[in-house]
Design a protein around this motif. Sequence first.
Motif, PDB file in Angstrom:
ATOM      1  N   ILE A   1       0.842  -1.199   0.000  1.00 26.94           N
ATOM      2  CA  ILE A   1       0.000   0.000   0.000  1.00 26.94           C
ATOM      3  C   ILE A   1       0.882   1.256   0.000  1.00 26.94           C
ATOM      4  CG2 ILE A   1      -1.690   1.308   1.346  1.00 26.94           C
ATOM      5  CD1 ILE A   1      -2.755  -1.438   2.338  1.00 26.94           C
TER       6      ILE A   1
ATOM      7  N   TYR B   1       1.883   2.005  -3.450  1.00 34.64           N
ATOM      8  CA  TYR B   1       0.784   2.624  -4.197  1.00 34.64           C
ATOM      9  C   TYR B   1       0.633   4.095  -3.820  1.00 34.64           C
ATOM     10  CZ  TYR B   1      -0.929  -1.527  -6.559  1.00 34.64           C
ATOM     11  OH  TYR B   1      -1.044  -2.616  -7.397  1.00 34.64           O
TER      12      TYR B   1
ATOM     13  N   VAL C   1      -5.093  -1.959  -4.829  1.00 31.35           N
ATOM     14  CA  VAL C   1      -4.690  -1.360  -3.565  1.00 31.35           C
ATOM     15  C   VAL C   1      -5.859  -1.319  -2.583  1.00 31.35           C
ATOM     16  CG1 VAL C   1      -5.064   1.042  -4.301  1.00 31.35           C
ATOM     17  CG2 VAL C   1      -3.439   0.551  -2.493  1.00 31.35           C
TER      18      VAL C   1
ATOM     19  N   ARG D   1      -8.264  -3.543  -2.450  1.00 30.97           N
ATOM     20  CA  ARG D   1      -8.388  -4.907  -1.959  1.00 30.97           C
ATOM     21  C   ARG D   1      -7.292  -5.198  -0.932  1.00 30.97           C
ATOM     22  NH1 ARG D   1      -7.460  -8.008  -6.514  1.00 30.97           N
ATOM     23  NH2 ARG D   1      -5.336  -8.161  -5.817  1.00 30.97           N
ATOM     24  N   GLU D   2      -6.096  -4.716  -1.189  1.00 28.55           N
ATOM     25  CA  GLU D   2      -4.981  -4.940  -0.267  1.00 28.55           C
ATOM     26  C   GLU D   2      -5.263  -4.285   1.079  1.00 28.55           C
ATOM     27  OE1 GLU D   2      -2.556  -6.836  -1.758  1.00 28.55           O
ATOM     28  OE2 GLU D   2      -1.710  -7.161   0.223  1.00 28.55           O
ATOM     29  N   ALA D   3      -5.863  -3.104   1.056  1.00 26.61           N
ATOM     30  CA  ALA D   3      -6.212  -2.423   2.305  1.00 26.61           C
ATOM     31  C   ALA D   3      -7.245  -3.237   3.080  1.00 26.61           C
ATOM     32  CB  ALA D   3      -6.749  -1.021   2.007  1.00 26.61           C
TER      33      ALA D   3
END
Lengths: 296, 320
Positions: free
Chosen positions: A145, A148, B111, B113-115
């Motif tokens: 994250i 990103y 991102v 989904r990753e969060a």
Amino acid sequence: MVSRLTLLALLAFGALPSSAQGGIRDIVSAVEAGIEACRFDTVGTPHAERLIQEIAFLNTRFALSEPGPSALARWDQQQYLNRSLPDSDSITSSLDVIRQVANNQLADSLDSAIGKEGRREILQPLTDFHADLLHASLQQSLERIRKYEVKFGPNSARLNLLEVMLNMLLQSAPGFGPNENGDPGSFEVLAGYTTTYFTLDDGDVGLVAAGEIGLRRYMFGRGWGKRGFIGYIKPNHVSAGLYMGSTETGPLAWPWRDSPNYGAFMGWGGLKVAYTLEEENRLLISREFHVVPWLF
Amino acid sequence: MSFETDKQDWPGESAILLVHGVGNAKRGDYGQLVAQVRAALGPEAQSFAVYRLMYDGINDWFAEKTQLATQLERALGFFSSRIDLPTVSNVMAEVVGDVLWPVLSQSARTVLREAYLAQLKQMVLDGIHAGVPARDQNLHIICHSLGCFHTYEALHAAAQFRSHALLPSTDQVRFRNVVFMASPVQLIRSVAESMGGLISKRWLATLDGDSLSVPGEVDLVTNEFIASIDRTVSIAGALDPVGGHFFRDKAAWAYMDIPGQESIIDSQDTLNINSPEELSQVLHSALREREPPDIRPNNPHSWSAYVDRHAEDIRQWFLA
């Protein structure tokens, strides 16, 4: 999805910090204790038989190659594993089966035989191992994250309409969209019209309009892209590409009215330098920002 | 704003994750919902840890990078000079961006989904640190609107990729209840399919397979399918288009229908007056107070109203 083998191997041999020793040996010992506590080896189900097989397999592997402290201290654990445990894929597969059966069918039997608290105590190494896996995976997620945020967050370059469309078209291309691990691609197309190049024209500073097309590359290393002065030394992106500048100075000139001055530009963060093939307006400097957002 | 997971101390063995929809997935926006859910659970609420997925900041990255608000402000300015352009355009950009980017942009949905996965990992870890192994954790999710889309994507990724350590069988991470309220998942699937090659199908579980499906893992010994969710509930309002209903008609192309789900359709009224007696009361009150009568349109998409209507259901499901 990502380096699962490395992650499991690092945890298994205690190469990562953990609150309790959740390595494979502890898991095997715990499962063996659990099997004994509820006589799981006598139930005769496919799950029980498979569990016993996998435990036997891992015990065999441990007997063949026990990692010593110097091996555990190696930087490249994966290389060590590949050399000393060529069937490390089998080990992780075996561990998956053991964890699945132990957490389900064996745990069910233990709950019946010795109760929930007893089961929790015996299988604590599996819980510890799971916690270590989750912790390592969470750190991976947060790091992903963070990358990103470097590419898309408040400190990243703003895009105009043309750049939005081009980057959307290229998002499946390697290096642009997410890779197989879910990490962001480091590249971004840069394309547009800018009026903020400065040059010396007969001793006077003049504005030059130009078209640019090129690539931006984001730097995902920690320490890059910080705010303030350090951000100029270590910006979060660099860029390079084709410069097509107007032959006249002055804002809003159209470079393609006549044949533009061709050259190249390089950018270090928001600062750009262009160099043209023509003698006129040879060296130019610019600061990356949008005069009219979404346009140029 | 950088993403942070919500961390909670576990008072018991249960936890709920709330996932907001469009435009309001920040810490403060969840305040009323948390209070409503706790009220629904009654005294037993004390044994629940309540988490919030705060991903609005990530949506803002994409909206600001593409300068969507500024462009909308310019477009709106053509129509009227009398509206508060910055405020309206920011709100519109937030709404449009929250819907657009996760569907159109691989990076945005990856991102986000990753969060979500990071938050799930944090939730399970907090439980383990409180002395509750994953097998004994009672995990629940309540999601609304676009939060349902993110939930669908995250749960499928959790079940598909072992590296997340969130598998239902191997890792014992199972959700007792996942309550989808006004879910646009089927709507997004249908629209994305009709857009063909414009929508990249990579990293998009919503478009996988012949239809929507339950996330899960295969038993490594018997190949039996083990679902990640014990009870899947879909609640949609009869007047809520986001949930797949257009003026009380259910549209199959827009209504989420996952195999095995419990489906509930809420009867909704357009106004806050539901009977002649209520109307009479409101009019009398208006005459007495010498004020205009309090007659307003209902918001069919209101998450608060969905939770309010199903407070007793939530209590029964989550305390079972």
